[in-house]
Scaffold this motif. Structure first.
Motif, PDB file in Angstrom:
ATOM      1  N   GLY A 111       0.895  -1.255  -0.092  1.00 20.49           N
ATOM      2  CA  GLY A 111       0.218   0.144  -0.025  1.00 20.49           C
ATOM      3  C   GLY A 111       0.785   1.324  -0.070  1.00 20.49           C
ATOM      4  O   GLY A 111       0.272   2.459  -0.361  1.00 20.49           O
ATOM      5  N   ASN A 112       2.127   1.056   0.273  1.00 23.99           N
ATOM      6  CA  ASN A 112       2.920   2.320   0.502  1.00 23.99           C
ATOM      7  C   ASN A 112       4.003   2.391  -0.698  1.00 23.99           C
ATOM      8  O   ASN A 112       5.198   3.227  -0.654  1.00 23.99           O
ATOM      9  N   LEU A 113       3.833   1.436  -1.614  1.00 22.92           N
ATOM     10  CA  LEU A 113       4.835   1.473  -2.691  1.00 22.92           C
ATOM     11  C   LEU A 113       4.217   1.914  -3.966  1.00 22.92           C
ATOM     12  O   LEU A 113       2.918   1.808  -4.511  1.00 22.92           O
ATOM     13  N   LEU A 114       4.697   2.675  -4.769  1.00 21.94           N
ATOM     14  CA  LEU A 114       4.181   3.134  -6.184  1.00 21.94           C
ATOM     15  C   LEU A 114       5.076   2.488  -7.334  1.00 21.94           C
ATOM     16  O   LEU A 114       6.279   2.334  -7.117  1.00 21.94           O
ATOM     17  N   VAL A 115       4.345   1.801  -8.260  1.00 20.04           N
ATOM     18  CA  VAL A 115       5.006   0.972  -9.180  1.00 20.04           C
ATOM     19  C   VAL A 115       4.650   1.209 -10.564  1.00 20.04           C
ATOM     20  O   VAL A 115       3.406   1.698 -10.658  1.00 20.04           O
ATOM     21  N   ASP A 116       5.601   1.218 -11.324  1.00 22.08           N
ATOM     22  CA  ASP A 116       5.284   1.676 -12.744  1.00 22.08           C
ATOM     23  C   ASP A 116       5.970   0.541 -13.407  1.00 22.08           C
ATOM     24  O   ASP A 116       7.095   0.414 -13.464  1.00 22.08           O
ATOM     25  N   ASP A 117       5.081  -0.143 -14.461  1.00 25.81           N
ATOM     26  CA  ASP A 117       5.534  -1.178 -15.470  1.00 25.81           C
ATOM     27  C   ASP A 117       6.409  -2.320 -14.681  1.00 25.81           C
ATOM     28  O   ASP A 117       7.428  -2.475 -15.027  1.00 25.81           O
ATOM     29  N   TRP A 171       3.514  -6.290   6.586  1.00 24.97           N
ATOM     30  CA  TRP A 171       3.002  -7.102   5.670  1.00 24.97           C
ATOM     31  C   TRP A 171       2.226  -8.279   6.233  1.00 24.97           C
ATOM     32  O   TRP A 171       1.224  -8.586   5.442  1.00 24.97           O
ATOM     33  N   LEU A 172       2.431  -8.753   7.421  1.00 34.05           N
ATOM     34  CA  LEU A 172       1.067  -9.597   8.187  1.00 34.05           C
ATOM     35  C   LEU A 172      -0.025  -8.875   8.308  1.00 34.05           C
ATOM     36  O   LEU A 172      -0.878  -9.465   8.175  1.00 34.05           O
ATOM     37  N   VAL A 173       0.044  -7.561   8.812  1.00 29.95           N
ATOM     38  CA  VAL A 173      -1.323  -6.772   8.882  1.00 29.95           C
ATOM     39  C   VAL A 173      -1.994  -6.944   7.453  1.00 29.95           C
ATOM     40  O   VAL A 173      -3.166  -6.876   7.393  1.00 29.95           O
ATOM     41  N   TRP A 174      -1.098  -6.359   6.361  1.00 28.20           N
ATOM     42  CA  TRP A 174      -1.468  -6.110   5.104  1.00 28.20           C
ATOM     43  C   TRP A 174      -2.298  -7.455   4.639  1.00 28.20           C
ATOM     44  O   TRP A 174      -3.271  -7.486   3.982  1.00 28.20           O
TER      45      TRP A 174
END
Length: 117
Positions: free
Chosen positions: A5-11, A35-38
């Protein structure tokens, strides 16, 4: 708080990481908690897939002794902090399941969710 949820990913490439307001020094395995909560859901297989992926990608996160107890401590601390950010606005029964009051009660009244069965 390095979670999807806190990462921006492009391609397929991570281009930015967000959400540094609670950044602090801490033990490396503290990064497992977001990561466990997510990955919490009704399907425990989802969390298992992510944990196995993390174990393969970052084995040092799992090296320390008593990981289950440390994760429980991190979760309690996270939810105590959450009480200041999101104080209850009514009786506990009316709060969402993700509210820190309800999560703390569940953590403290049940078996450690991070202890392997």
């Amino acid at each position: 708080d390095a979670s999807p949820g806190n990462l921006l990913v492009d391609d397929g490439t991570v281009t930015a990481m967000l959400d540094f307001e609670w950044a602090r020094f801490g033990p490396p395995d503290l990064e497992l908690l977001p990561w466990l909560v997510w990955t919490e859901s009704d399907d425990p297989r989802r969390q298992l897939v992510v944990v196995n992926w993390l174990r393969d990608a970052c084995p040092r996160l799992f090296d320390g002794a008593d990981l289950d107890q440390r994760l429980l401590l991190y979760q309690v601390a996270y939810n105590l902090r959450g009480l200041f950010v999101w104080p209850p606005d009514g009786p506990e029964v009316g709060l969402p399941p993700s509210h820190p009051v309800r999560r703390l009660r569940e953590l403290l009244q049940t078996r450690n969710p991070y202890t392997p069965v």
